[in-house]
Scaffold this motif. Structure first.
Motif, PDB file in Angstrom:
ATOM      1  N   VAL A 113     -25.181  23.881 -20.822  1.00 17.19           N
ATOM      2  CA  VAL A 113     -25.566  24.605 -22.028  1.00 17.19           C
ATOM      3  C   VAL A 113     -26.746  25.531 -21.764  1.00 17.19           C
ATOM      4  N   LEU A 114     -27.611  25.153 -20.821  1.00 10.83           N
ATOM      5  CA  LEU A 114     -28.805  25.940 -20.542  1.00 10.83           C
ATOM      6  C   LEU A 114     -28.493  27.259 -19.853  1.00 10.83           C
ATOM      7  N   ASP A 115     -27.287  27.407 -19.329  1.00 11.12           N
ATOM      8  CA  ASP A 115     -26.894  28.646 -18.666  1.00 11.12           C
ATOM      9  C   ASP A 115     -26.054  29.552 -19.560  1.00 11.12           C
ATOM     10  N   LEU A 116     -25.790  29.134 -20.777  1.00 13.11           N
ATOM     11  CA  LEU A 116     -25.061  30.013 -21.679  1.00 13.11           C
ATOM     12  C   LEU A 116     -25.941  31.217 -22.033  1.00 13.11           C
ATOM     13  N   PRO A 117     -25.359  32.414 -22.024  1.00 12.83           N
ATOM     14  CA  PRO A 117     -26.172  33.614 -22.295  1.00 12.83           C
ATOM     15  C   PRO A 117     -26.745  33.618 -23.707  1.00 12.83           C
ATOM     16  N   HIS A 184     -21.682  31.575 -14.712  1.00  7.87           N
ATOM     17  CA  HIS A 184     -22.237  32.866 -14.297  1.00  7.87           C
ATOM     18  C   HIS A 184     -21.121  33.832 -13.886  1.00  7.87           C
ATOM     19  N   ILE A 185     -20.123  33.326 -13.209  1.00 10.31           N
ATOM     20  CA  ILE A 185     -18.994  34.176 -12.810  1.00 10.31           C
ATOM     21  C   ILE A 185     -18.248  34.689 -14.043  1.00 10.31           C
ATOM     22  N   ASP A 186     -17.933  33.785 -14.963  1.00  9.19           N
ATOM     23  CA  ASP A 186     -17.184  34.174 -16.159  1.00  9.19           C
ATOM     24  C   ASP A 186     -18.003  35.065 -17.092  1.00  9.19           C
ATOM     25  N   MET A 187     -19.312  34.872 -17.075  1.00 12.29           N
ATOM     26  CA  MET A 187     -20.186  35.683 -17.919  1.00 12.29           C
ATOM     27  C   MET A 187     -20.059  37.162 -17.571  1.00 12.29           C
ATOM     28  N   TRP A 188     -20.086  37.463 -16.278  1.00 13.45           N
ATOM     29  CA  TRP A 188     -20.082  38.869 -15.883  1.00 13.45           C
ATOM     30  C   TRP A 188     -18.679  39.460 -15.838  1.00 13.45           C
ATOM     31  N   LYS A 189     -17.675  38.600 -15.733  1.00 10.89           N
ATOM     32  CA  LYS A 189     -16.305  39.082 -15.914  1.00 10.89           C
ATOM     33  C   LYS A 189     -16.106  39.548 -17.352  1.00 10.89           C
ATOM     34  N   ALA A 311     -19.953  36.922 -25.946  1.00 15.73           N
ATOM     35  CA  ALA A 311     -19.501  35.869 -26.857  1.00 15.73           C
ATOM     36  C   ALA A 311     -18.310  35.070 -26.321  1.00 15.73           C
ATOM     37  N   PRO A 312     -17.345  35.696 -25.604  1.00 17.13           N
ATOM     38  CA  PRO A 312     -16.210  34.922 -25.094  1.00 17.13           C
ATOM     39  C   PRO A 312     -16.618  33.761 -24.176  1.00 17.13           C
ATOM     40  N   VAL A 313     -17.756  33.880 -23.526  1.00 15.98           N
ATOM     41  CA  VAL A 313     -18.214  32.796 -22.648  1.00 15.98           C
ATOM     42  C   VAL A 313     -18.551  31.562 -23.478  1.00 15.98           C
ATOM     43  N   TRP A 314     -19.147  31.768 -24.645  1.00 16.93           N
ATOM     44  CA  TRP A 314     -19.421  30.653 -25.553  1.00 16.93           C
ATOM     45  C   TRP A 314     -18.115  29.970 -25.953  1.00 16.93           C
ATOM     46  N   GLU A 315     -17.116  30.762 -26.310  1.00 15.60           N
ATOM     47  CA  GLU A 315     -15.834  30.203 -26.752  1.00 15.60           C
ATOM     48  C   GLU A 315     -15.161  29.437 -25.614  1.00 15.60           C
ATOM     49  N   GLN A 316     -15.248  29.990 -24.405  1.00 17.38           N
ATOM     50  CA  GLN A 316     -14.603  29.376 -23.249  1.00 17.38           C
ATOM     51  C   GLN A 316     -15.201  28.020 -22.906  1.00 17.38           C
ATOM     52  N   TYR A 317     -16.521  27.916 -23.044  1.00 19.04           N
ATOM     53  CA  TYR A 317     -17.190  26.693 -22.609  1.00 19.04           C
ATOM     54  C   TYR A 317     -17.519  25.731 -23.743  1.00 19.04           C
ATOM     55  N   SER A 318     -17.183  26.094 -24.967  1.00 17.57           N
ATOM     56  CA  SER A 318     -17.486  25.197 -26.086  1.00 17.57           C
ATOM     57  C   SER A 318     -16.724  23.882 -25.981  1.00 17.57           C
ATOM     58  N   VAL A 319     -15.559  23.914 -25.338  1.00 15.86           N
ATOM     59  CA  VAL A 319     -14.775  22.690 -25.155  1.00 15.86           C
ATOM     60  C   VAL A 319     -15.472  21.767 -24.158  1.00 15.86           C
ATOM     61  N   LYS A 320     -16.050  22.357 -23.118  1.00 20.06           N
ATOM     62  CA  LYS A 320     -16.731  21.564 -22.095  1.00 20.06           C
ATOM     63  C   LYS A 320     -18.103  21.089 -22.573  1.00 20.06           C
ATOM     64  N   ILE A 321     -18.714  21.858 -23.461  1.00 19.61           N
ATOM     65  CA  ILE A 321     -20.043  21.502 -23.968  1.00 19.61           C
ATOM     66  C   ILE A 321     -19.951  21.472 -25.495  1.00 19.61           C
TER      67      ILE A 321
END
Length: 329
Positions: A113-117, A184-189, A311-321
Motif C-alpha cells: 500500500v505504501l507504494d501506491l501513487p 512500479h512497473i504497472d504504474m508507469w505502464k 488511478a488504474p493502478v489503485w483498481e488493479q491492486y485493490s484486490v491484493k490490498i
C-alpha cells in the motif's frame, strides 16, 4: 570507488545543510558489557541522514537501558542488501533493519500500500500515518518473524529525466528505469511509458547511453550520485514517499525485558520523527547544488492529471490490498 565517492558527496551535502554525523558517538557507558547486543543493517553509506539517525537511535537505546542494550549499526550494506537484511532478521543473524517497504511485500503483501501513487497527500500526512500503519500491520509482521517498530519517511521520489516532464503525456513512449516491483512497473505502464527494470548501480550509464530516458529517485541521490550530469531535468512530483519499515528479529525481541522493549519503542518513535527533518535539510542543500550545475527544476502544482492517469493502478491492486485506503486517513 563509486561508493566511496558518493559517501563523500553525501557528507558534504549534510555539512552544507547543517547536519553532522554526531550520532556516531559511542554510548555513554560503552565500556560496560551490554547484556543484549543487536546488529542493525542499513543500505545507505556513512554520513547519510538515515545513518546519522540510526546512530542517534542506538545511542538513545543505550542510555535508556543503562547500557544493557547495544545496537551496532552497519551502514553501506556491509551485512548485505535490503533483501538480505530482511532474510537475516528472519534467520536471527541480524537483529534490526530499516528496510524499504516494497522489499518486504513477499512476506507482508499489505505493505505494498505504501507504494501506491499519491497514497500520501504530503510528507506530513505520511508522518502522521505511522501509528495507524503500525497498529494495522504489526500482527502481520509478527507472524512472519518480524517485530514492527514503525515506519519513517525517507523523502519523496521525484522524476529525473533527459527531457522536461510536467504532465503525464510527456512520458508517453519514453523508457523509464524502474525498481523491480510489480506496482512500479504497472504504474508507469498506466501513463504509456515503457518501464525497464535496471539495478541502481547501472542508472547513470543507462541514462548516458540512452538505454532509458528517465527514472524516479530521491532528491539527495540526484546530487550524491551526480545524475544531474546525464539528466538535467528534475520534476518535483512527490508521487511516492520512500518509507522505511523498522523491523526487529521477533525471537530476539521476545527475550528482552519489557522495560527495554519500551525504551526501544520510545527511541524508535522519536528518531522516526527526526529523519524527515534531517532528510529535508539535506534535500534542500542537494537540489540547490544541482541547480548551480545546470539542473532545471519543475514543480508540479496541479497533480490531478497524474492522479487520474495513475488511478488504474489503485483498481488493479485493490484486490491484493483490500484495506489499503483504510490504512491511510
Amino acid at each position: 570507488m563509486q561508493q566511496a565517492s558518493s559517501t563523500r558527496w553525501i557528507v558534504a551535502v549534510l555539512a552544507m545543510a547543517g547536519v553532522t554525523a554526531a550520532g556516531t558517538l559511542l554510548p555513554a557507558n560503552a565500556n560496560a558489557a551490554a547484556k543484549y547486543v543487536g546488529r542493525m543493517s542499513i543500505e545507505v553509506p556513512e554520513g547519510h541522514p538515515k545513518q546519522v539517525a540510526m546512530e542517534k537511535f542506538a545511542k538513545l537505546v543505550s542510555e535508556r537501558t543503562n547500557g544493557d542494550v547495544e545496537i551496532k549499526v552497519f551502514p553501506a550494506s556491509q551485512l548485505g542488501g535490503e533483501l538480505e537484511t530482511a532474510e537475516g532478521i528472519r534467520l536471527g543473524s541480524i537483529q534490526f533493519g530499516a528496510v524499504t517497504s516494497s522489499v518486504l511485500a513477499n512476506w507482508v503483501p499489505d505493505v505494498q500500500v505504501l507504494d501506491l501513487p499519491f497514497i500520501f497527500r504530503s510528507e506530513e500526512h505520511a508522518i502522521k500515518a505511522n501509528a495507524l500503519l503500525k497498529s494495522k500491520l504489526g500482527t502481520k509482521f509478527e507472524a512472519q518473524g518480524f517485530h514492527l517498530l514503525g515506519f519513517s519517511v525517507n523523502g519523496a521520489r521525484e522524476l529525473i529525466s533527459t527531457f522536461p516532464i510536467e504532465k503525464p503525456e510527456d512520458v508517453k513512449g519514453k523508457k523509464m528505469r524502474v525498481i523491480q516491483s510489480p506496482i512500479h512497473i504497472d504504474m508507469w505502464k498506466a501513463v504509456g511509458a515503457n518501464p525497464v527494470p535496471i539495478p541502481a548501480p547501472e542508472i547513470y550509464t543507462s541514462l548516458q547511453n540512452k538505454v532509458v530516458d528517465y527514472f524516479d529517485n530521491t532528491t539527495i541521490n540526484y546530487y550524491a550520485f551526480r545524475f544531474y550530469e546525464v539528466a538535467k531535468n528534475f520534476t518535483k512530483l512527490d508521487h511516492i514517499f520512500a518509507m522505511a519499515t523498522w523491523i526487529v528479529d521477533a525471537k530476539w525481541w521476545a527475550r528482552l525485558p519489557k522495560a527495554h522493549q519500551e525504551a526501544i519503542e520510545k527511541s524508535a518513535a522519536e528518531i522516526q520523527l527526526l529523519i524527515p527533518e534531517l532528510q529535508g535539510k539535506a534535500d534542500d542543500a542537494a537540489l540547490a547544488k544541482t541547480v548551480e550545475q545546470g539542473a532545471k527544476v519543475i514543480i508540479v502544482k496541479d497533480k490531478a492529471p497524474w492522479q487520474k492517469a495513475l488511478a488504474p493502478v489503485w483498481e488493479q491492486y485493490s484486490v491484493k490490498i483490500p484495506d489499503g485506503k483504510e490504512m491511510i486517513t
